[in-house]
Write a protein that holds these residues in place. Structure first.
Motif, PDB file in Angstrom:
ATOM      1  N   UNK A   1     -11.487  14.717  -7.388  1.00  0.00           N
ATOM      2  CA  UNK A   1     -10.124  14.964  -6.929  1.00  0.00           C
ATOM      3  C   UNK A   1      -9.738  16.434  -7.003  1.00  0.00           C
ATOM      4  N   UNK A   2     -10.596  17.251  -7.624  1.00  0.00           N
ATOM      5  CA  UNK A   2     -10.248  18.649  -7.821  1.00  0.00           C
ATOM      6  C   UNK A   2      -9.357  18.883  -9.024  1.00  0.00           C
ATOM      7  N   UNK A   3      -9.293  17.918  -9.929  1.00  0.00           N
ATOM      8  CA  UNK A   3      -8.494  18.053 -11.134  1.00  0.00           C
ATOM      9  C   UNK A   3      -9.387  18.503 -12.290  1.00  0.00           C
ATOM     10  N   UNK A   4      -8.948  19.456 -13.107  1.00  0.00           N
ATOM     11  CA  UNK A   4      -9.787  19.967 -14.207  1.00  0.00           C
ATOM     12  C   UNK A   4      -9.790  19.052 -15.422  1.00  0.00           C
ATOM     13  N   UNK A   5     -10.071  17.790 -15.219  1.00  0.00           N
ATOM     14  CA  UNK A   5     -10.179  16.835 -16.322  1.00  0.00           C
ATOM     15  C   UNK A   5     -11.452  17.132 -17.111  1.00  0.00           C
ATOM     16  N   UNK A   6     -11.309  17.332 -18.427  1.00  0.00           N
ATOM     17  CA  UNK A   6     -12.466  17.652 -19.249  1.00  0.00           C
ATOM     18  C   UNK A   6     -12.481  16.795 -20.509  1.00  0.00           C
ATOM     19  N   UNK A   7     -13.449  17.056 -21.367  1.00  0.00           N
ATOM     20  CA  UNK A   7     -13.597  16.313 -22.616  1.00  0.00           C
ATOM     21  C   UNK A   7     -12.954  17.022 -23.795  1.00  0.00           C
ATOM     22  N   UNK A   8     -12.190  18.047 -23.531  1.00  0.00           N
ATOM     23  CA  UNK A   8     -11.431  18.712 -24.589  1.00  0.00           C
ATOM     24  C   UNK A   8     -10.161  17.903 -24.849  1.00  0.00           C
ATOM     25  N   UNK A   9     -10.248  16.975 -25.793  1.00  0.00           N
ATOM     26  CA  UNK A   9      -9.112  16.111 -26.098  1.00  0.00           C
ATOM     27  C   UNK A   9      -8.165  16.745 -27.126  1.00  0.00           C
ATOM     28  N   UNK A  10      -8.390  18.003 -27.445  1.00  0.00           N
ATOM     29  CA  UNK A  10      -7.629  18.762 -28.434  1.00  0.00           C
ATOM     30  C   UNK A  10      -8.021  18.323 -29.849  1.00  0.00           C
ATOM     31  N   UNK A  11      -7.780  19.214 -30.768  1.00  0.00           N
ATOM     32  CA  UNK A  11      -8.307  19.068 -32.126  1.00  0.00           C
ATOM     33  C   UNK A  11      -7.758  17.833 -32.833  1.00  0.00           C
ATOM     34  N   UNK A  12      -6.455  17.590 -32.736  1.00  0.00           N
ATOM     35  CA  UNK A  12      -5.837  16.474 -33.446  1.00  0.00           C
ATOM     36  C   UNK A  12      -6.388  15.144 -32.970  1.00  0.00           C
ATOM     37  N   UNK A  13      -6.470  14.962 -31.657  1.00  0.00           N
ATOM     38  CA  UNK A  13      -6.960  13.699 -31.104  1.00  0.00           C
ATOM     39  C   UNK A  13      -8.444  13.483 -31.418  1.00  0.00           C
ATOM     40  N   UNK A  14      -9.240  14.544 -31.283  1.00  0.00           N
ATOM     41  CA  UNK A  14     -10.675  14.414 -31.542  1.00  0.00           C
ATOM     42  C   UNK A  14     -10.943  14.098 -33.008  1.00  0.00           C
ATOM     43  N   UNK A  15     -10.202  14.744 -33.910  1.00  0.00           N
ATOM     44  CA  UNK A  15     -10.371  14.458 -35.339  1.00  0.00           C
ATOM     45  C   UNK A  15      -9.970  13.021 -35.659  1.00  0.00           C
ATOM     46  N   UNK A  16      -8.909  12.531 -35.033  1.00  0.00           N
ATOM     47  CA  UNK A  16      -8.482  11.140 -35.254  1.00  0.00           C
ATOM     48  C   UNK A  16      -9.566  10.167 -34.803  1.00  0.00           C
ATOM     49  N   UNK A  17     -10.166  10.433 -33.648  1.00  0.00           N
ATOM     50  CA  UNK A  17     -11.216   9.556 -33.145  1.00  0.00           C
ATOM     51  C   UNK A  17     -12.446   9.607 -34.043  1.00  0.00           C
ATOM     52  N   UNK A  18     -12.839  10.799 -34.483  1.00  0.00           N
ATOM     53  CA  UNK A  18     -14.016  10.930 -35.339  1.00  0.00           C
ATOM     54  C   UNK A  18     -13.842  10.159 -36.640  1.00  0.00           C
ATOM     55  N   UNK A  19     -12.705  10.321 -37.301  1.00  0.00           N
ATOM     56  CA  UNK A  19     -12.480   9.618 -38.563  1.00  0.00           C
ATOM     57  C   UNK A  19     -12.404   8.108 -38.361  1.00  0.00           C
ATOM     58  N   UNK A  20     -11.822   7.681 -37.241  1.00  0.00           N
ATOM     59  CA  UNK A  20     -11.746   6.249 -36.954  1.00  0.00           C
ATOM     60  C   UNK A  20     -13.131   5.649 -36.776  1.00  0.00           C
ATOM     61  N   UNK A  21     -13.976   6.304 -35.994  1.00  0.00           N
ATOM     62  CA  UNK A  21     -15.332   5.793 -35.764  1.00  0.00           C
ATOM     63  C   UNK A  21     -16.119   5.754 -37.067  1.00  0.00           C
ATOM     64  N   UNK A  22     -15.972   6.766 -37.906  1.00  0.00           N
ATOM     65  CA  UNK A  22     -16.697   6.784 -39.179  1.00  0.00           C
ATOM     66  C   UNK A  22     -16.227   5.653 -40.098  1.00  0.00           C
ATOM     67  N   UNK A  23     -14.919   5.435 -40.183  1.00  0.00           N
ATOM     68  CA  UNK A  23     -14.396   4.353 -41.028  1.00  0.00           C
ATOM     69  C   UNK A  23     -14.917   3.002 -40.556  1.00  0.00           C
ATOM     70  N   UNK A  24     -14.838   2.757 -39.256  1.00  0.00           N
ATOM     71  CA  UNK A  24     -15.290   1.470 -38.712  1.00  0.00           C
ATOM     72  C   UNK A  24     -16.797   1.314 -38.906  1.00  0.00           C
ATOM     73  N   UNK A  25     -17.569   2.367 -38.676  1.00  0.00           N
ATOM     74  CA  UNK A  25     -19.020   2.285 -38.837  1.00  0.00           C
ATOM     75  C   UNK A  25     -19.400   1.932 -40.274  1.00  0.00           C
TER      76      UNK A  25
END
Length: 460
Positions: free
Chosen positions: A393-417
Motif C-alpha cells: 500500500x506504500x505505508x511504512x508499516x514496520x516491526x518497530x512496536x516501540x520500547x514499551x510495547x516490545x518489552x511488554x510482549x517479551x515479558x509476557x512470552x517469557x512468563x507464559x513459556x
C-alpha cells in the motif's frame, strides 16, 4: 452459542494438533453399534457379511481409516438463514452495527459509534467461525485446518487492513499486540483457573511438546520485533529511517516462511499419526459412528455466508477505525488502551468463552489450541502479513512496536513459556496469568504513546 464456538475453535489454526487431540476419542467412538455384532475381520471368508458394517446413505468424508458422516444438508435457503441467524444468541447484537451506522451519519458521536460497532462485530466474528467450521466438513481435516487458520483471526486482520489504509499504523501495531497479550494472559489465565476450580483435579495435563513448539515460535516473533526497535532507540541505523523499515520487511518475509513451514510440519505430522493409529487398529474397516457431528448447512451455503460476513465485518471495521480517535477523546482514555485492551477483548469474546469451556471439560489441549495457537498465528502470520500489505500500500508499516510495547510482549512470552514448560496447569497458574494481564492493562491505561523525542508518533 458456546457449543457453536466450541466446534469452531476446536478445529482452528493447528490442523495437526486438533487431529491428534481427538484421535483417541474418534477411535473409541468409531466402534460397532452393538456388542452382539462380531468384527468382520475376525470371521472367516465364508461368514463375512457386508451388512455387518454400519452403512449410511448420506455423503461422508474420510478421516484416516474412518469416515465422518456429512448428512443431508441441502434443505433450502430458509433453513440456512434460520441456522446462521437464529441459532446463536449472540446474534441479538447484530442490530448494534446498524444503529452505529445511523448514529454516525445523524449525530457523528464517535463516543457511541465505537462501542456499538464493537458490539455489532462480535456476533459476526462468531458466525464466521461457524461458517468456516461447516465448510471444513466438506474439505477434510487438512484443508479444513488451513481454512480455520485463514479465517480464525480474520476479524482482527480486516480491522488492521482498514487501519493501514487510513494510515493509523500505531493502531495496527497495538491491536495486533493486544490480541497476542489477551490470548496469552487473559484467555489462558481464565482457562487455567476455570479448569482448576471446576474439574476437581489438583493439576490438569496438556501436551508439553506442543506447548514448547508454540513457545519457541512466540520467542521467534519477539526476536523479529526486537532489532528494528533497538535500532530505532539507539539511533544506530546505517540509513536513518530506512534501515529499520527494510529490516522489518525482510524479517516479516522470513517469519511468514517459518509459519508456512510450521503449518506444513503440523499437517505431515498429523498424517503420520493417523496412519500409525490406522495400523494399530487394523486396516480395511471403515465404520461410521451415528453420534458424529453432521454439518448444518451445505458447502456452497457456507462459502456464501463467509463472503457475506467478511463484507459486513469489513464495512463495520471502517466505521470502527474512524471512530477510535473520537472515542478516545469522548471517554478521555488513551488510544493505546483502546487498541491494546478493548479491541482484543471484545473482538475475541467468543474465542475466550470457548477456551474456558474446553478447560472446564478437562480438554486443556483444545484450550491451548485456541489461546496459544491464536497468539502464534497473530505473531508469526498476522504481524508480518500486515507489514507486507503495508509495503504494497506504500505505508511504512514496520516491526518497530516501540520500547514499551516490545518489552511488554517479551515479558509476557517469557512468563507464559515458563508456566507451560512442565506440561501441567492449575488454578494458581491461571490466577497468576490473569493478574499479569491486569498489570499490563493498567500500564497501557497510563501509557502515553510518544517517541524518544517526546512527540506523538505521526502514524497516530
Amino acid at each position: 452459542m458456546a457449543s457453536t464456538a466450541a466446534g469452531s475453535d476446536s478445529r482452528r489454526l493447528l490442523p495437526g494438533r486438533q487431529n491428534s487431540s481427538h484421535q483417541m476419542d474418534r477411535i473409541n467412538g468409531n466402534s460397532l453399534k452393538s456388542t452382539n455384532q462380531v468384527p468382520p475381520f475376525s470371521l472367516g471368508a465364508e461368514e463375512f457379511d457386508d451388512d455387518m458394517l454400519i452403512a449410511s446413505d448420506a455423503p461422508s468424508h474420510r478421516i484416516g481409516s474412518f469416515e465422518r458422516e456429512a448428512g443431508p444438508v441441502s434443505r433450502g435457503g430458509f433453513h440456512s438463514l434460520r441456522i446462521v441467524l437464529l441459532k446463536s444468541k449472540l446474534n441479538l447484537l447484530i442490530p448494534c452495527g446498524f444503529v452505529a451506522i445511523i448514529i454516525n451519519y445523524t449525530t457523528g458521536n464517535h463516543g457511541w459509534v465505537f462501542p456499538l460497532t464493537l458490539l455489532g462485530i462480535i456476533p459476526l466474528a462468531e458466525r464466521m467461525g461457524f461458517a468456516t467450521e461447516q465448510l471444513a466438513f466438506f474439505t477434510g481435516p487438512t484443508v479444513g485446518g488451513l481454512l480455520n487458520a485463514t479465517f480464525g483471526n480474520a476479524t482482527e486482520l480486516i480491522i488492521s487492513i482498514h487501519a493501514l489504509r487510513s494510515g493509523k499504523l500505531r493502531v495496527v501495531q497495538q491491536s495486533l499486540l493486544g490480541s497476542i497479550l489477551s490470548n496469552l494472559l487473559l484467555v489462558l489465565g481464565c482457562a487455567f483457573f476455570s479448569g482448576g476450580v471446576t474439574c476437581g483435579k489438583t493439576e490438569q495435563n496438556f501436551s508439553k511438546s506442543d506447548a514448547v513448539v508454540s513457545s519457541g515460535l512466540l520467542l521467534m516473533a519477539v526476536l523479529g520485533l526486537l532489532p528494528p526497535t533497538v535500532l530505532h532507540y539507539t539511533h544506530s541505523e546505517v540509513h536513518s529511517g530506512k534501515s529499520g523499515l527494510a529490516l522489518s520487511r525482510f524479517s516479516s518475509c522470513v517469519m511468514l516462511v517459518a509459519y508456512a513451514c510450521y503449518i506444513y510440519f503440523e499437517l505431515t505430522s498429523s498424517r503420520r499419526r493417523e496412519e500409525s493409529n490406522e495400523l494399530n487398529q487394523g486396516r480395511g474397516v471403515n465404520v461410521v459412528d451415528g453420534n458424529e457431528e453432521a454439518p448444518d448447512i451445505s458447502k456452497w451455503e457456507a462459502i456464501a455466508w463467509l463472503a457475506i460476513l467478511t463484507v459486513w465485518i469489513s464495512v463495520l471495521s471502517d466505521y470502527l477505525v474512524d471512530a477510535i480517535d473520537g472515542a478516545s477523546q469522548a471517554w478521555n482514555i488513551p488510544v493505546a488502551f483502546i487498541s491494546v485492551i478493548l479491541l482484543p477483548i471484545v473482538g475475541n469474546a467468543a474465542e475466550h468463552a470457548s477456551a474456558v469451556m474446553f478447560a472446564m471439560k478437562d480438554k486443556l489441549d483444545l484450550s491451548l489450541g485456541v489461546a496459544i495457537g491464536s497468539s502464534t498465528q497473530m505473531s508469526m502470520f498476522g504481524i508480518p502479513f500486515c507489514v507486507v500489505i503495508g509495503w504494497m500500500m506504500g505505508q511504512p508499516m514496520d516491526l518497530n512496536f516501540h520500547l514499551f510495547e516490545t518489552a511488554s510482549l517479551l515479558m509476557t512470552v517469557l512468563v507464559v513459556a515458563f508456566l507451560l514448560q512442565d506440561g501441567t496447569s492449575n488454578c494458581l497458574k491461571g490466577l497468576m496469568l490473569f493478574l499479569c494481564y491486569l498489570i499490563v492493562a493498567a500500564s497501557f491505561y497510563v501509557h502515553s504513546d510518544q517517541d524518544p523525542d517526546g512527540n506523538n508518533p505521526s502514524q497516530n
